[in-house]
Every structure is written in C-alpha cells, then in structure tokens.
Design a protein around this motif. Structure first.
Motif, PDB file in Angstrom:
ATOM      1  N   ARG A  17      -1.010 -14.502  -4.490  1.00 40.63           N
ATOM      2  CA  ARG A  17      -1.338 -13.921  -3.201  1.00 40.63           C
ATOM      3  C   ARG A  17      -2.364 -14.768  -2.450  1.00 40.63           C
ATOM      4  N   GLN A  56      -1.646 -11.411  -8.628  1.00 38.93           N
ATOM      5  CA  GLN A  56      -1.549  -9.972  -8.841  1.00 38.93           C
ATOM      6  C   GLN A  56      -0.229  -9.653  -9.533  1.00 38.93           C
ATOM      7  N   TYR A  58       2.690  -6.854 -10.844  1.00 38.42           N
ATOM      8  CA  TYR A  58       3.312  -5.570 -10.555  1.00 38.42           C
ATOM      9  C   TYR A  58       4.387  -5.299 -11.604  1.00 38.42           C
ATOM     10  N   ILE A  75       8.115  -2.630  -4.504  1.00 41.26           N
ATOM     11  CA  ILE A  75       6.658  -2.726  -4.650  1.00 41.26           C
ATOM     12  C   ILE A  75       5.955  -2.354  -3.339  1.00 41.26           C
ATOM     13  N   LYS A  76       6.467  -2.858  -2.245  1.00 39.16           N
ATOM     14  CA  LYS A  76       5.828  -2.616  -0.950  1.00 39.16           C
ATOM     15  C   LYS A  76       5.907  -1.133  -0.564  1.00 39.16           C
ATOM     16  N   GLN A  79       4.077   0.776  -4.338  1.00 38.19           N
ATOM     17  CA  GLN A  79       2.864   0.339  -5.038  1.00 38.19           C
ATOM     18  C   GLN A  79       1.815  -0.297  -4.131  1.00 38.19           C
ATOM     19  N   ASP A  80       2.231  -1.235  -3.303  1.00 37.34           N
ATOM     20  CA  ASP A  80       1.246  -2.015  -2.549  1.00 37.34           C
ATOM     21  C   ASP A  80       1.797  -2.391  -1.175  1.00 37.34           C
ATOM     22  N   SER A  82       0.354  -3.693   1.204  1.00 34.37           N
ATOM     23  CA  SER A  82      -0.286  -4.884   1.763  1.00 34.37           C
ATOM     24  C   SER A  82       0.415  -6.183   1.352  1.00 34.37           C
ATOM     25  N   LEU A  83       1.328  -6.140   0.405  1.00 31.85           N
ATOM     26  CA  LEU A  83       2.018  -7.339  -0.058  1.00 31.85           C
ATOM     27  C   LEU A  83       2.876  -7.902   1.074  1.00 31.85           C
ATOM     28  N   ASP A 170       0.217 -14.504   1.450  1.00 32.64           N
ATOM     29  CA  ASP A 170       0.980 -14.186   0.248  1.00 32.64           C
ATOM     30  C   ASP A 170       2.190 -15.104   0.105  1.00 32.64           C
TER      31      ASP A 170
END
Length: 311
Positions: A17, A56, A58, A75-76, A79-80, A82-83, A170
């Motif tokens: 990232r 990072q 995942y 994931i986006k 989980q996250d 901001s990725l 990223d």
C-alpha cells in the motif's frame, strides 16, 4: 486446485500500500543548469512519489476460480473501503487494472486465485528460467493448500502497483508517461486521401481497400489495449532508463505495417533514436504476459529489422 467443485480456499492477499504526501511546489527549486531529460526518459514524470508505504494483509475464503479483482472488490466492500485499485470493464478488454501479482505484471480481472496463489514457503523462489515463481500450490478436497504435500501451508497472493510507473495510491499506477509516449508517435492513420471509387466512378464512402494479407500484417497489433503490462515487464523501461517503451513501439509498428498509411518513413525516423529502438535490449520479457496475446518482443525485433533495412 479444482475451481468447479464448490470448495472454497483460504487465501491471504498481501497488498503493498501507498499513501502519497502532499505535493510540494517545485517551480522555484529547479536549477537552470540541470540536465534536461530525454523526451522518452525518466524526468519528472517518472519521479518516485514520496509518501507512506506499508504492507497490509487481508484474509479471504473464496472459490479457486475467483479472480483477484473480485477478491479486491470483496475486501473493499466488507473489510477496508480505503483500499485503492483501478478497474473498468472487468473482462480483460480495457487494460485499466494492470498490477504486479507475485512480482509479475498482469491484469487483475483475468488472474484467478487458483493460478496465482502460492504457498508462503514458495514465495521468492524462481523457476527453471530464472523468473520468480507465480504458482505452485495445490488445493486438496478440504480446501487446504497442499504445496509439495504440506496441507497446512498458507496460500498467499502478493499485489503491488505496476512496475516502471509512479504510484498514485496503493495499486494505482500513473500510466500517463506511457500514454504520452504513444501520443508522441501519432497513433492514428495518416493516409494520402485517395478514396476508393465505385464502378461508375463515384466515391465509395470513405473506404480504403485492403487485401486480407495487408490486414493480417497489422491486425494483431491493433489488439493492443495499452495496459502497460509489457512496459512493467521490460527491465529497461521499468528500470527507469531513457526508453520509449514497448507499448509505444507496438503502436508505431501497427501503422508502419498498415498499407493505407503513408507516414511510415517519418514514423521510423521517430523511433530510430538512442532512446527508441536502440535502447531495446531484446530481453523479450515484454512478451510473457501480454493479455491480448501479442508477441511483443518478436514484433519489436521485426520492427528493428525494418528500420535498419533503410540504412
């Protein structure tokens, strides 16, 4: 691993990232005596951005046939948020989602977990040709990874931005330098304006007639989607050297080989420079993962031969 039996596998995406720092004003900091860069070289466009870098991980449970793009979307969403990564069509046609998977440039939307997941122990090893291994793990019926008989090994996919380009955030690389190089070589048909006519002498719309063999001379090259995979694979371009890059050379070759184009000599003059074909070292790494099946290295070799035939 079998992607059709409904068995899910546990995989970890290890993402490199990057968050950039605010840009400084460089307008007053440049020296008037600084060496001017090549139009095809590094320059400020290839300047390495400054910012926070970290890795990072995942964890996911997915089907082996799941694409890496779908993993990132999962994931986006769950989980996250901001990725950051880039994609558009999701079907290997636009080329916008090119990244490095396990160190190899390719497209997220065409890369499947079963083809790219490796055991943690196998990461960093090389194959018989000296290239970094991108596969090697298998999946048993319970969904565990089984590289070399080890059913407890962790499956990992490592992701980073496309090599050879400044990282914006990223997995998003700034491919504008490549697009500018392609534009510099005028990637459009330059014909003489003589149009085909019908039997009674009238203009046949705006048709430029070609024989099948004339079309075959450049048709494959017209499939290039300017994804940057060849450039990220090229040790010269990705290494930051002054080189126009394989994508721009393929764009030039597409029109040099087009029987309708009348600017072939000017196009060859534009690439017959120290930063053009002379900088190509014929490594042919650019051919290894072209998503459109273009043998980039061979096409560039043929282009080099055609340019040198004029001498």
């Amino acid at each position: 691993m079998n992607g059709n039996d409904g068995t899910r596998v546990r995989v970890t995406l290890r993402v490199h990232r990057f968050t950039p720092r605010p840009e400084r004003d460089h307008a007053r900091s440049g020296s008037p005596f600084a060496k001017q860069g090549s139009p095809f070289g590094s320059g400020t466009a290839r300047r390495r951005p400054r910012g926070k870098q970290w890795i990072q991980e995942y964890a996911l449970s997915v089907l082996p046939d799941t694409t890496v793009l779908d993993c990132l979307l999962d994931i986006k969403r769950t989980q996250d948020p901001s990725l950051a990564f880039r994609y558009s069509c999701g079907h290997g046609m636009c080329g916008s989602d090119a990244v490095a998977i396990n160190g190899t440039p390719t497209l997220l939307c065409t890369a499947k977990v079963k083809d790219w997941a490796v055991s943690q122990a196998a990461q960093g090893t090389t194959d018989a040709d000296g290239f970094r291994k991108t596969t090697g793990a298998t999946i048993d019926e319970s969904g565990d990874s089984a590289p070399d008989g080890d059913t407890n090994a962790l499956l990992v996919i490592e992701l980073s931005a496309l090599p050879g380009f400044p990282v914006q955030r990223d997995l998003i690389a700034d491919i504008d330098p490549m697009l500018e190089q392609i534009k510099r070589l005028k990637p459009y048909l330059q014909a003489d304006g003589r149009l085909a006519t019908t039997k009674d002498g009238k203009i046949d719309v705006f048709e430029y007639l070609q024989r099948p063999e004339q079309l075959a001379a450049y048709e494959t090259l017209s499939n290039c989607i300017a994804c940057g995979v060849c450039e990220g694979s090229c040790p010269v371009f990705a290494g930051g050297e002054a080189f126009i890059g394989p994508a721009a050379l393929i764009a030039a070759s597409r029109f040099i080989n087009d029987s309708r184009d009348t600017a072939a000599e000017a196009r060859m003059d534009a690439i017959d420079t120290a930063d053009g074909i002379a900088a190509c070292q014929s490594v042919r790494a650019c051919s290894r993962h072209c998503p459109r099946g273009i043998d980039v290295g061979e096409e560039i070799w043929q282009l080099i031969a055609k340019v040198k035939e004029r001498q």
